[in-house]
Design a protein around this motif. Structure first.
Motif, PDB file in Angstrom:
ATOM      1  N   UNK A  93       0.627  -1.171   0.064  1.00 34.23           N
ATOM      2  CA  UNK A  93       0.102   0.023   0.015  1.00 34.23           C
ATOM      3  C   UNK A  93       0.652   1.305   0.119  1.00 34.23           C
ATOM      4  N   UNK A  94       1.865   1.284   0.888  1.00 30.25           N
ATOM      5  CA  UNK A  94       2.768   2.353   0.839  1.00 30.25           C
ATOM      6  C   UNK A  94       3.629   2.511  -0.391  1.00 30.25           C
ATOM      7  N   UNK A  95       3.775   1.539  -1.278  1.00 31.10           N
ATOM      8  CA  UNK A  95       4.523   1.749  -2.553  1.00 31.10           C
ATOM      9  C   UNK A  95       3.563   2.285  -3.274  1.00 31.10           C
ATOM     10  N   UNK A  99       5.965  10.640  -3.274  1.00 25.76           N
ATOM     11  CA  UNK A  99       6.544  11.701  -2.755  1.00 25.76           C
ATOM     12  C   UNK A  99       6.327  11.966  -1.170  1.00 25.76           C
ATOM     13  N   UNK A 100       5.881  13.166  -0.656  1.00 24.48           N
ATOM     14  CA  UNK A 100       5.840  13.332   0.539  1.00 24.48           C
ATOM     15  C   UNK A 100       4.748  12.592   1.404  1.00 24.48           C
ATOM     16  N   UNK A 101       3.769  12.021   0.735  1.00 27.52           N
ATOM     17  CA  UNK A 101       2.896  11.318   1.260  1.00 27.52           C
ATOM     18  C   UNK A 101       3.398   9.906   1.768  1.00 27.52           C
ATOM     19  N   UNK A 102       4.101   9.219   0.763  1.00 26.28           N
ATOM     20  CA  UNK A 102       4.598   8.221   1.018  1.00 26.28           C
ATOM     21  C   UNK A 102       5.628   8.280   2.319  1.00 26.28           C
ATOM     22  N   UNK A 106       5.181   6.128   5.680  1.00 21.32           N
ATOM     23  CA  UNK A 106       6.146   5.259   6.201  1.00 21.32           C
ATOM     24  C   UNK A 106       6.827   5.637   7.469  1.00 21.32           C
ATOM     25  N   UNK A 107       7.124   6.791   7.747  1.00 17.19           N
ATOM     26  CA  UNK A 107       7.803   7.264   9.247  1.00 17.19           C
ATOM     27  C   UNK A 107       6.624   6.748   9.991  1.00 17.19           C
ATOM     28  N   UNK A 108       5.444   7.115   9.880  1.00 16.03           N
ATOM     29  CA  UNK A 108       4.275   6.778  10.805  1.00 16.03           C
ATOM     30  C   UNK A 108       4.379   5.196  11.144  1.00 16.03           C
ATOM     31  N   UNK A 170       7.510  -2.225  11.306  1.00 19.29           N
ATOM     32  CA  UNK A 170       8.308  -1.388  10.461  1.00 19.29           C
ATOM     33  C   UNK A 170       9.474  -1.728   9.850  1.00 19.29           C
ATOM     34  N   UNK A 171      10.248  -2.724  10.578  1.00 25.27           N
ATOM     35  CA  UNK A 171      11.318  -2.927   9.850  1.00 25.27           C
ATOM     36  C   UNK A 171      11.064  -3.680   8.841  1.00 25.27           C
TER      37      UNK A 171
END
Length: 292
Positions: A93-95, A99-102, A106-108, A170-171
């Protein structure tokens, strides 16, 4: 030619020597000492008498050891595959973001992974608190009443597994995301031209190409979860440890709290053998699956 070859070998030995020395001092020597100690009745600190295989005989007849093994494998069952599949799903889903949304999403997802286990314990101990924990609302909806999750034996390990997946996922997402980014978009474009749907693209393109990453994640998760200790130790505080005892916790209790170093080393040897055997078996099976 001979002089050049000798120079190359000498340079290689010089470069490798520091790693080999550190590896020998920090891993090989302690492992040998641990195995030797398992054949004695030594306390945690000090020498002991040689007793042969008595510790191993005692271990196989030990009810608490059997409980710890069962709980450890139960925890592995609750975490390894679910954690891998959740990480893969979120990474896919993240892929799709750009840009900044990803970066933000991803950081969250990765943020919990950098938290120390003590902070994770405080967060989720508060979340499941009987009086004001927000997780008690869905629990009350499902069970009809509030439940002390970390004081209920049947719910303890599943709850710790849930927290562990939240903490470590996350990892896995990062690893899967790296694998997904290595797949050429042209392959998906060609599949779309052949009227291949998303499920067919996943089963024929994505899944086979990220299988090496999947095997890596499964192996890492298996080793980590077989060594589970921190979360169980923290969440069980104030409760009876026996029903939820895992292997590393039993080693800690035996060696450090009861000062039975020889018997604790015996359990550590058993865990060491289990980790090696399970890792080799899983790696062999996964490699065979990837070669098909």
């Amino acid at each position: 030619m001979i002089k050049n070859r000798t120079a190359e070998v000498t340079a290689a030995l010089i470069l490798v020597a520091p790693f080999v020395l550190i590896y020998a001092v920090l891993f090989i020597y302690p492992t040998i000492q641990m195995v030797a100690m398992s054949f004695t009745n030594a306390p945690l600190i000090g020498e002991g008498e040689w007793i042969g295989l008595k510790n191993y005989t005692k271990m196989f007849a030990d009810r608490r050891f059997q409980t710890s093994v069962i709980n450890t494998f139960y925890f592995v069952l609750l975490t390894v595959v679910p954690n891998t599949l959740i990480g893969l799903g979120i990474a896919m889903m993240v892929n799709r973001l750009k840009g900044w949304q990803q970066s933000i999403i991803l950081a969250l997802f990765f943020l919990p992974y950098i938290l120390p286990v003590s902070v994770v314990f405080r967060i989720w101990n508060w979340m499941f608190d009987m009086q004001f924990g927000v997780m008690q609302f869905p629990i009350e909806f499902l069970f009809g009443q509030r439940v002390p999750v970390f004081r209920t034996p049947a719910l303890f390990l599943p709850a710790v597994a849930f927290v562990t997946i939240w903490w470590t996922c996350g990892f896995n997402i990062l690893l899967f995301l790296a694998g997904l980014r290595s797949i050429s978009p042209e392959m998906y474009e060609a599949a779309s031209l052949d009227n291949a749907g998303r499920w067919k693209q996943f089963t024929r393109i994505t899944w086979p190409l990220i299988w090496p990453v999947t095997a890596l994640v499964l192996t890492i998760q298996l080793i980590l979860q077989l060594k589970i200790f921190d979360q169980v130790y923290l969440f069980v505080q104030g409760g009876r440890a026996d029903p939820s005892m895992v292997m590393v916790q039993y080693i800690y209790t035996t060696a450090f709290q009861k000062s039975q170093g020889g018997y604790g080393a015996t359990i550590a040897v058993a865990l060491f053998v289990i980790i090696i055997a399970m890792s080799v078996l899983q790696f062999t099976v996964l490699r065979a699956r990837g070669e098909k």
